[in-house]
Design an enzyme around this catalytic site. Sequence first.
Site, mmCIF file in Angstrom:
data_model
loop_
_atom_site.group_PDB
_atom_site.id
_atom_site.type_symbol
_atom_site.label_atom_id
_atom_site.label_comp_id
_atom_site.label_asym_id
_atom_site.label_seq_id
_atom_site.Cartn_x
_atom_site.Cartn_y
_atom_site.Cartn_z
ATOM 1 N N HIS A 1 -45.668 45.814 -43.244
ATOM 2 C CA HIS A 1 -46.767 46.423 -42.508
ATOM 3 C C HIS A 1 -46.419 46.826 -41.127
ATOM 4 C CE1 HIS A 1 -47.086 42.204 -41.489
ATOM 5 N NE2 HIS A 1 -47.937 42.648 -40.459
ATOM 6 N N ASP B 1 -48.390 46.229 -37.319
ATOM 7 C CA ASP B 1 -49.909 45.768 -36.940
ATOM 8 C C ASP B 1 -50.820 46.735 -36.280
ATOM 9 O OD1 ASP B 1 -48.733 43.294 -37.467
ATOM 10 O OD2 ASP B 1 -48.275 42.969 -35.241
ATOM 11 N N HIS C 1 -42.771 45.391 -40.252
ATOM 12 C CA HIS C 1 -42.366 43.791 -40.268
ATOM 13 C C HIS C 1 -42.933 43.254 -41.466
ATOM 14 C CE1 HIS C 1 -45.878 43.529 -37.403
ATOM 15 N NE2 HIS C 1 -45.991 42.155 -37.942
HETATM 16 C C1 SIN Z 1 -47.187 39.052 -38.337
HETATM 17 O O1 SIN Z 1 -47.546 40.017 -39.478
HETATM 18 O O2 SIN Z 1 -47.433 39.507 -37.175
HETATM 19 C C2 SIN Z 1 -46.671 37.721 -38.741
HETATM 20 C C3 SIN Z 1 -45.062 37.937 -38.258
HETATM 21 C C4 SIN Z 1 -44.530 36.646 -38.721
HETATM 22 O O3 SIN Z 1 -45.409 35.401 -38.951
HETATM 23 O O4 SIN Z 1 -43.476 36.167 -38.849
#
Ligand code: SIN
Length: 275
Positions: free
Chosen positions: A95, A97, A250
């Site tokens: 995704h 953010d 990410h």
């Molecule tokens: C997120 O999606 O911002 C979390 C990333 C993570 O916890 O590594």
Amino acid sequence: MKVSPLSEALGVEVTDVQLAELDGAALDALKTQVFENGIAVIRDQQLSPEQHIAFAKRWGGIDVNPFFPTNSGWPEIAEVRKAETQRVNIGGGWHTDHSYDEIPAMGSILVARELPPSGGDTLFASMGAAYDSLSDGLKQTLDTLRAVHSADHIYQPGGFYSKTDQAAELTGQELSTRAVHPVVIRHPVTGRKLLYVNAGFTLHFEGWTREESLPLLAYLYELGAREEFQCRVEWQPGSVAIWDNRATWHLAMNDYHGHRRVMHRITLTGDPIAA
Ligand code: SIN
């Protein structure tokens, strides 16, 4: 500041820098690293929550996430956490953010607070490299499209998290989000063209049904997640990652059941995005 690449596609590891004091030309140099490489992991930091917030403000505004718990006592900081007893983590699928916001977040600053003994890495993928790999024909088609993004299917009652052991922790279930963005955007600083759809929040192409959109979206999701476009952040105590949401996806690995992981995330305000 010492900089070394995390992979061929994206990411750098930065050492010999103290974020708590970083300002002026040195901060500008770090910003350039993030804009050009998509994500920078900075090792050996001792950032207090107050220093985390002060550092984030030196990038611009802070977007407070309405869904994540802020039990750490600082409303600017979203706590991304999974307890020993939970099975589902936050952000466990690819995704970007806040792509469901009309002005999506520019980036995020994630500080490792409690780490499992092993696992819990975060994968990042380069949307510039994914776009560059497309044929001219598909690039031209995508250049003309816009896509609808929302988080309703994730956070609203009946949505993804409502059926998981994260449900009790999350807030904002009454909120509705919707935004329409170009499928290909141009990075406001580097000028690089970037694929801007993601499996977490993109629903369909504007003017297309979801059924019509899904085959092409599925192709783009498979493409963007190819290993050649990825880097992996292996967290250590004192690690901080700063990423550019416009240029990357990410995914937080969920491979540490039975252990606790707590991360502090500040989401940085962006500018309107454009093709
Ligand atoms: C997120 O999606 O911002 C979390 C990333 C993570 O916890 O590594």
